[in-house]
Enzyme design. Structure first.
Site, PDB file in Angstrom:
ATOM      1  N   GLU A 324       1.669  64.125  72.361  1.00 51.60           N
ATOM      2  CA  GLU A 324       2.911  63.615  72.928  1.00 51.60           C
ATOM      3  C   GLU A 324       3.994  64.681  72.926  1.00 51.60           C
ATOM      4  OE1 GLU A 324       5.791  59.670  72.711  1.00 51.60           O
ATOM      5  OE2 GLU A 324       4.601  60.199  70.952  1.00 51.60           O
ATOM      6  N   HIS A 347       3.770  50.696  62.524  1.00 53.65           N
ATOM      7  CA  HIS A 347       3.216  50.545  63.874  1.00 53.65           C
ATOM      8  C   HIS A 347       2.857  49.076  64.106  1.00 53.65           C
ATOM      9  CE1 HIS A 347       1.395  51.178  67.598  1.00 53.65           C
ATOM     10  NE2 HIS A 347       0.520  52.136  67.310  1.00 53.65           N
TER      11      HIS A 347
END
Length: 418
Positions: A324, A347
């Protein structure tokens, strides 16, 4: 209109969609205000979890003080799995925040789209254990409606009297962002006038946590759980599983303005793609993520140089953060203020993209980017301006929110100030 020929006013390439309501139930707190304050403090919500005792990984980020009876209703424990309870609580707040009244709206023009990757896994585990221990007659007659993922949207429709399109998107950890992109399409093509959209997940169960641990996806920093989720840090070793729900009320901008509704932000662009590379690992070149980012920019009529904030997917896994970071560096350089709120929240899987979208809206609205928790020593390979230590205040007008999922599914949302 392409990103290279963007208009001077963001959001003119395709009709921008107004965000008029937010609802959040997360490990940082119950409600939008509590969650925002929590992520801006930058202190991780991760703790040892007694429900996971004896497992290889026993830390999680769960919603503190959430009571289905108190926050949803007396019958909720009987008819809702926890992922639905979280969705209902967040959606109620979002609709109230929007100023809309379900008692007076045309329900046929109201849609619901919810992202969910797992469904009622806690119910599934509990009922399977009952069957093994006490036989089939001990299994709840509501087993199936409690566990199937579509019930998040189904129960919201019943709660809100929304009889328009009713969908659940399942694109793994991109599910919540995919739901918001789908909602935009329903508004732009005239199918709906209002869409309640977001994500919900309650996957903190022994089996699911064990599965992620067996994959090597979870942090093993068990002796100091509050330091375990470390997005973009050189010492990151995996994510901390979380739960929660984020819901947004979306309307066409012209409709929101016509009723005098305060607009928190505009959802001006959405990009989706597939890596077509691997079941769990991202494409090392990040080609799919880059394609989704460019699509969101093109749809909004925004040039890369105009992006001043990114809420990154930033899971704190070695591969995801590295890929990313390379993609963002390639497309945007290092001018945008980047954060990952997973350092605080963990998460939340299928809900993460929606929760982070809501936090991106709040960052634009408040002119504040929350810090990335536990970023003590930024990975030298992450050549980005990652916010750490304290919130960063400034003037932010264009922001991206990234969400990437197993199966190589990518979803990117672009928000602008109204």
């Amino acid at each position: 209109m392409t990103a290279g020929t963007a208009a001077t006013t963001p959001g003119t390439a395709a009709e921008a969609v107004a965000v008029t309501g937010l609802g959040l139930v997360t490990p940082a707190g119950i409600g939008t205000e509590a969650t925002w304050e929590g992520v801006c403090r930058g202190v991780s919500a991760a703790r040892r979890d007694p429900r996971l005792g004896g497992l290889p990984v026993d830390i999680s980020c769960t919603v503190p003080g959430f009571s289905a009876t108190r926050h949803v209703g007396r019958r909720s424990p009987l008819v809702h799995d926890r992922f639905v309870q979280l969705a209902v609580a967040a959606a109620r707040e979002a609709v109230t925040d929007s100023g809309l009244d379900p008692r007076t709206w045309d329900g046929a023009r109201v849609g619901v789209v919810v992202g969910c990757g797992l469904g009622g896994v806690t119910t599934w585990e509990q009922q399977h254990r009952r069957m093994l221990e006490s036989g089939p007659n001990a299994v709840s007659a509501l087993l199936i409606p409690l566990l199937v993922p579509n019930m998040a949207a189904g129960h919201l429709a019943m709660e809100l009297g929304a009889t328009g399109p009713n969908l659940v998107t399942a694109t793994a950890c991109a599910s919540g962002a995919t739901a918001l992109g789908t909602a935009c399409a329903l508004l732009r093509d005239g199918t709906c006038d209002v869409v309640v959209a977001g994500g919900a997940e309650a996957g903190v169960s022994p089996l699911i946590v064990t599965g992620f641990a067996r994959m090597g996806a979870l942090s093993r920093r068990l002796a100091e759980p509050a330091a375990a989720s470390r997005p973009f840090d050189a010492d990151r070793d995996g994510f901390v599983i979380g739960e929660g729900s984020g819901m947004l009320v979306l309307e066409r901008r012209r409709d929101a303005l016509a009723r005098g509704a305060p607009v928190r932000a505009l959802l001006a662009g959405y990009g989706a793609s597939a890596d077509a590379h691997h079941m769990t690992a991202p494409d090392p070149e990040g080609a799919g993520a880059l394609r989704a980012l460019r699509t969101a920019l093109d749809q909004a009529g925004v040039m890369p140089s105009e992006v001043d904030h990114v809420n990154a997917h930033g899971t704190a896994t070695p591969l995801n953060d590295a890929v990313e970071a390379r993609v963002l560096r390639k497309l945007l350089g290092d001018a945008a203020a980047v954060t990952s709120t997973k350092g605080v929240l963990g998460h939340a899987l299928g809900a993460a993209g929606a929760i982070e979208a809501a936090l991106t809206v709040l960052a634009l609205q408040h002119g504040t980017v929350p810090p990335t928790a536990n970023l003590d020593r930024q990975d030298p390979g992450v050549e980005l301006d990652v916010v750490a230590g304290a919130p960063r205040r400034g003037r932010f007008h264009v922001a991206l929110s990234n969400a990437f999922g197993f199966g190589g599914q990518n979803a990117v949302l672009l928000f602008t100030t109204p």
